[in-house]
Scaffold this active site. Structure first.
Site, PDB file in Angstrom:
ATOM      1  N   TYR A  43     130.829-138.273 -24.560  1.00 61.54           N
ATOM      2  CA  TYR A  43     131.213-139.304 -25.519  1.00 61.54           C
ATOM      3  C   TYR A  43     132.039-138.682 -26.658  1.00 61.54           C
ATOM      4  CZ  TYR A  43     127.799-142.910 -23.924  1.00 61.54           C
ATOM      5  OH  TYR A  43     127.084-143.868 -23.224  1.00 61.54           O
ATOM      6  N   GLY A  44     131.813-137.381 -26.845  1.00 58.31           N
ATOM      7  CA  GLY A  44     132.361-136.702 -28.031  1.00 58.31           C
ATOM      8  C   GLY A  44     133.872-136.734 -28.151  1.00 58.31           C
ATOM      9  N   CYS A  74     121.565-139.536 -29.185  1.00 53.75           N
ATOM     10  CA  CYS A  74     122.890-138.928 -29.119  1.00 53.75           C
ATOM     11  C   CYS A  74     123.491-138.976 -30.522  1.00 53.75           C
ATOM     12  CB  CYS A  74     123.734-139.756 -28.146  1.00 53.75           C
ATOM     13  SG  CYS A  74     125.470-139.309 -28.076  1.00 53.75           S
ATOM     14  N   ASN A  75     123.844-137.820 -31.043  1.00 48.40           N
ATOM     15  CA  ASN A  75     124.434-137.766 -32.395  1.00 48.40           C
ATOM     16  C   ASN A  75     125.769-138.497 -32.440  1.00 48.40           C
ATOM     17  OD1 ASN A  75     122.980-135.344 -34.148  1.00 48.40           O
ATOM     18  ND2 ASN A  75     122.807-135.081 -31.944  1.00 48.40           N
ATOM     19  N   THR A  76     126.556-138.347 -31.360  1.00 50.86           N
ATOM     20  CA  THR A  76     127.894-138.943 -31.341  1.00 50.86           C
ATOM     21  C   THR A  76     127.797-140.466 -31.376  1.00 50.86           C
ATOM     22  OG1 THR A  76     128.498-137.078 -29.933  1.00 50.86           O
ATOM     23  CG2 THR A  76     130.101-138.845 -30.132  1.00 50.86           C
ATOM     24  N   CYS A 183     124.011-131.888 -31.663  1.00 47.79           N
ATOM     25  CA  CYS A 183     124.239-132.621 -30.411  1.00 47.79           C
ATOM     26  C   CYS A 183     122.959-132.481 -29.600  1.00 47.79           C
ATOM     27  CB  CYS A 183     125.419-131.995 -29.662  1.00 47.79           C
ATOM     28  SG  CYS A 183     125.620-132.627 -27.977  1.00 47.79           S
ATOM     29  N   HIS A 185     122.385-132.383 -26.598  1.00 49.94           N
ATOM     30  CA  HIS A 185     122.459-131.484 -25.436  1.00 49.94           C
ATOM     31  C   HIS A 185     122.144-130.023 -25.827  1.00 49.94           C
ATOM     32  CE1 HIS A 185     124.637-134.741 -23.398  1.00 49.94           C
ATOM     33  NE2 HIS A 185     124.659-134.027 -22.281  1.00 49.94           N
TER      34      HIS A 185
HETATM   35  N1  DGL Z   1     124.455-135.619 -26.544  1.00 49.74           N
HETATM   36  C1  DGL Z   1     125.480-136.102 -27.352  1.00 49.74           C
HETATM   37  C2  DGL Z   1     125.321-135.869 -28.808  1.00 49.74           C
HETATM   38  O1  DGL Z   1     124.207-135.735 -29.258  1.00 49.74           O
HETATM   39  C3  DGL Z   1     126.841-136.347 -26.902  1.00 49.74           C
HETATM   40  C4  DGL Z   1     127.600-135.319 -26.243  1.00 49.74           C
HETATM   41  C5  DGL Z   1     128.855-135.867 -25.646  1.00 49.74           C
HETATM   42  O2  DGL Z   1     128.740-136.687 -24.765  1.00 49.74           O
HETATM   43  O3  DGL Z   1     129.940-135.481 -26.091  1.00 49.74           O
HETATM   44  O4  DGL Z   1     126.275-135.837 -29.533  1.00 49.74           O
END
Ligand code: DGL
Length: 259
Positions: A43-44, A74-76, A183, A185
């Site tokens: 998503y980033g 998800c932070n994004t 993030c 992940h």
């Molecule tokens: N896990 C995600 C986050 O916390 C998004 C990572 C991604 O999809 O770019 O930002």
């Protein structure tokens, strides 16, 4: 009070399971449904509008599955879409943001590093949290490529090591004493990160705080599940199930679903 409806969580992929683990460990009675939108990861690199559309799609599926609360793991997605989600849907949302505040408060060198996606670091919400801490220097680094490697199951690979070194060494040289993982992940990279940074640099992520906040909001809204029935944990992915299974140690229930 017994509300057995599930807690819903979603992320752009498998990373938000780092948040799920904290939530499940604090609230083992709760049923949960996790959506890994791996088909659309990362998503980033997407626009704010695209992130809002994907987050709405995930929210609607979780609401159709009767979720009583939604954790945007998800932070994004949180930093780009939570305001719109709260306006659009009548359910409590818990978001996850980079833990700048605890790092800023505890930093002795007044320098903290943050590793996050482009979407998070460019968001208004992130700029606002940074502006609250003018006393610390925040060294920002986009984690280009890290999410893709994690999604491919290449956590322990030479490519990962090279990328991490190139992002972390400049922060070490600038004398940071806290590294914020912005993030969901990235907690899966903690063993690899620890091989690169000196032990005096503390790593902070937001998982535990999100779990506590979820508990508070469930209690405040009388949504907590006190039932002694065995809880059910379901993981839906719209991509292949193998990597998600492996980070969950094959113990949990991972199901392919097209969403
Ligand atoms: N896990 C995600 C986050 O916390 C998004 C990572 C991604 O999809 O770019 O930002």
């Amino acid at each position: 009070m017994i509300n057995e409806n599930p807690i819903g969580l979603f992320d752009s992929g498998i990373g938000g399971t780092s948040i799920w683990k904290e939530v499940h460990s604090l609230l083992p009675n709760e049923n949960t449904i996790y959506l890994a939108d791996s088909k659309n990861a990362p998503y980033g690199l997407k626009s704010k509008e695209e992130i809002i559309a994907l987050s709405s799609k995930n929210t609607e599926l979780l609401l159709n599955l009767n979720c009583k609360i939604i954790i945007v793991a998800c932070n994004t997605a949180t930093t780009n879409a939570i305001k719109e989600l709260r306006e659009k849907y009548d359910v409590p949302f818990i978001g996850i943001e980079p833990a700048i505040k605890p790092a800023a408060i505890q930093s002795k060198t007044q320098k903290i590093g943050i590793l996050a996606t482009k979407g998070t670091l460019n968001s208004d919400l992130f700029h606002k949290s940074v502006a609250n801490h003018p006393e610390v220097k925040i060294i920002e680094q986009i984690g280009h490529g890290l999410v893709q490697l994690i999604e491919n199951g290449d956590i322990d690979s030479p490519d990962m090591e090279d990328l991490l070194k190139s992002y972390l060494n400049p922060m070490i040289e600038k004398n940071i004493d806290f590294l914020v993982l912005g993030c969901s992940h990235y907690p899966y990279l903690i063993p690899q990160i620890k091989k690169i940074i000196p032990s005096k640099i503390r790593i902070i992520d937001s998982g535990e705080a999100v779990a506590k906040q979820t508990q508070n909001i469930l209690e405040q809204n009388s949504l907590i599940n006190t039932s002694k029935n065995k809880s059910s944990q379901i993981f839906y992915t719209n991509s292949e199930t193998e990597v998600l299974n492996s980070i969950l140690d094959y113990k949990e229930k991972v199901i392919y679903r097209n969403f």
